[in-house]
Design a protein around this motif. Structure first.
Motif, PDB file in Angstrom:
ATOM      1  N   GLY A   9       0.810  -1.173   0.402  1.00 13.36           N
ATOM      2  CA  GLY A   9      -0.269  -0.002  -0.185  1.00 13.36           C
ATOM      3  C   GLY A   9       0.768   1.077   0.234  1.00 13.36           C
ATOM      4  N   ALA A  10       0.504   2.349  -0.401  1.00 17.44           N
ATOM      5  CA  ALA A  10       1.227   3.279  -0.574  1.00 17.44           C
ATOM      6  C   ALA A  10       1.585   4.270   0.954  1.00 17.44           C
ATOM      7  CB  ALA A  10      -0.374   4.432  -0.825  1.00 17.44           C
ATOM      8  N   GLN A  11       0.392   4.116   1.918  1.00 19.69           N
ATOM      9  CA  GLN A  11       1.023   4.552   2.966  1.00 19.69           C
ATOM     10  C   GLN A  11       2.172   4.002   3.478  1.00 19.69           C
ATOM     11  OE1 GLN A  11      -0.446   7.027   5.230  1.00 19.69           O
ATOM     12  NE2 GLN A  11       1.693   6.497   6.606  1.00 19.69           N
ATOM     13  N   TYR A  12       2.324   2.329   3.017  1.00 25.42           N
ATOM     14  CA  TYR A  12       3.417   2.339   3.847  1.00 25.42           C
ATOM     15  C   TYR A  12       4.757   2.094   2.241  1.00 25.42           C
ATOM     16  CZ  TYR A  12       6.911  -2.107   3.943  1.00 25.42           C
ATOM     17  OH  TYR A  12       8.028  -3.666   4.108  1.00 25.42           O
ATOM     18  N   ALA A  13       4.709   2.767   1.710  1.00 20.10           N
ATOM     19  CA  ALA A  13       6.090   3.241   0.869  1.00 20.10           C
ATOM     20  C   ALA A  13       6.480   4.496   1.262  1.00 20.10           C
ATOM     21  CB  ALA A  13       5.969   3.684  -0.191  1.00 20.10           C
ATOM     22  N   TYR A  14       4.762   5.334   1.745  1.00 20.41           N
ATOM     23  CA  TYR A  14       4.924   6.920   2.433  1.00 20.41           C
ATOM     24  C   TYR A  14       6.398   6.548   3.855  1.00 20.41           C
ATOM     25  CZ  TYR A  14       3.933  11.265   4.624  1.00 20.41           C
ATOM     26  OH  TYR A  14       4.040  12.319   4.662  1.00 20.41           O
ATOM     27  N   ASP A  15       6.197   5.577   4.479  1.00 18.23           N
ATOM     28  CA  ASP A  15       6.427   5.212   5.774  1.00 18.23           C
ATOM     29  C   ASP A  15       7.258   5.163   5.903  1.00 18.23           C
ATOM     30  OD1 ASP A  15       4.379   6.629   7.050  1.00 18.23           O
ATOM     31  OD2 ASP A  15       3.322   4.047   7.603  1.00 18.23           O
ATOM     32  N   LYS A  16       7.819   4.077   4.658  1.00 17.53           N
ATOM     33  CA  LYS A  16       9.836   3.631   4.310  1.00 17.53           C
ATOM     34  C   LYS A  16      10.040   4.557   4.132  1.00 17.53           C
ATOM     35  CE  LYS A  16       9.747  -0.533   5.512  1.00 17.53           C
ATOM     36  NZ  LYS A  16      10.282  -1.042   6.812  1.00 17.53           N
TER      37      LYS A  16
END
Length: 242
Positions: free
Chosen positions: A185-192
């Motif tokens: 998910g996009a949130q995971y990429a953002y958080d990484k």
């Protein structure tokens, strides 16, 4: 992004200590600091300025590069795309779009081999075919940047690439984004990505990632809110090693 030197072969797999809490990342413990310095490879830009350099690896197309290009165009952000021979043959229209919209197209080798184990003559062939293929498709005559496949390199490879006119480009921000069966998910990429941002960062993202494509606009917007500016590799004037 840990790595180990393969002492017997003289090859290395690029790795780094990730940035945390605004601290700069480091390759000091990885065993190849002097190799990168000697050949003027890029790992960090100017760490005294809040600059970011966005790069993508394009080994094959998974349906998300057009979306990435749409975001970059909307946000007016330059990027570098490192392509393989397969990508050149398979996606000429996307290649044309990269160049026409002002992005750099770099060399990721023709067949994605371990270039550290490749003879010098074959290295030249691998890189020349990509340069010629991109020029034929897009009209981009100059190709100055190389990203060794899988981040595997050696002193000999970087020297051979430099003789062929290339600057080798590694990275200081990355995460495991290339597994198309493990998108979260996009949130995971953002958080990484966001916690790793630091002055002079060279970001490595893979365009096969749906998460990256969906998170990119927010990453760009929020990086700018933090005072960062996105620049082209051609604007990178200071290389630092830590």
């Amino acid at each position: 992004m840990e790595s180990q030197a393969a002492a017997a072969s003289g090859s290395y797999h690029f790795g780094f200590k990730k940035s945390r809490n605004g601290e700069l990342p480091s390759i000091a413990q990885e065993g190849f600091l002097e190799v990168l310095k000697r050949h003027e490879a890029i790992f960090l830009g100017n760490t005294g300025e809040k600059e970011l350099y966005l790069t993508f690896d394009n080994g094959y197309e998974n349906g998300y590069t057009a979306q990435v290009l749409d975001v970059l165009k909307e946000k007016q952000v330059p990027a570098a795309f490192f392509v393989t021979g397969h990508y050149i043959k398979d996606q000429p229209e996307l290649l044309k779009r990269m160049v026409s919209e002002g992005h750099l197209v770099g060399n990721h080798s023709w067949s994605h081999p371990d270039l550290s184990a490749t003879p010098d003559g074959k290295i030249a062939e691998e890189l020349d075919k990509v340069k010629a293929g991109v020029a034929e498709v897009t009209g981009q005559k100059e190709m100055k940047y190389l990203r060794p496949p899988r981040g595997i390199f050696s002193d000999r490879l970087l020297g051979a690439a430099k003789q062929l006119g290339y600057t080798s480009v590694f990275w200081s921000v990355a995460y495991k984004d290339w597994d198309t069966k493990d998108q979260k998910g996009a949130q995971y990429a953002y958080d990484k990505v966001m916690p790793q941002l630091h002055p002079g960062a060279v970001l490595l993202l893979h365009s096969v990632s749906r998460d990256n494509a969906e998170a990119l606009g927010r990453i760009i917007d929020d990086a700018r809110k933090l005072g960062f500016t996105f620049k082209s590799l051609d604007q990178l004037t200071v290389r630092e090693y830590r």
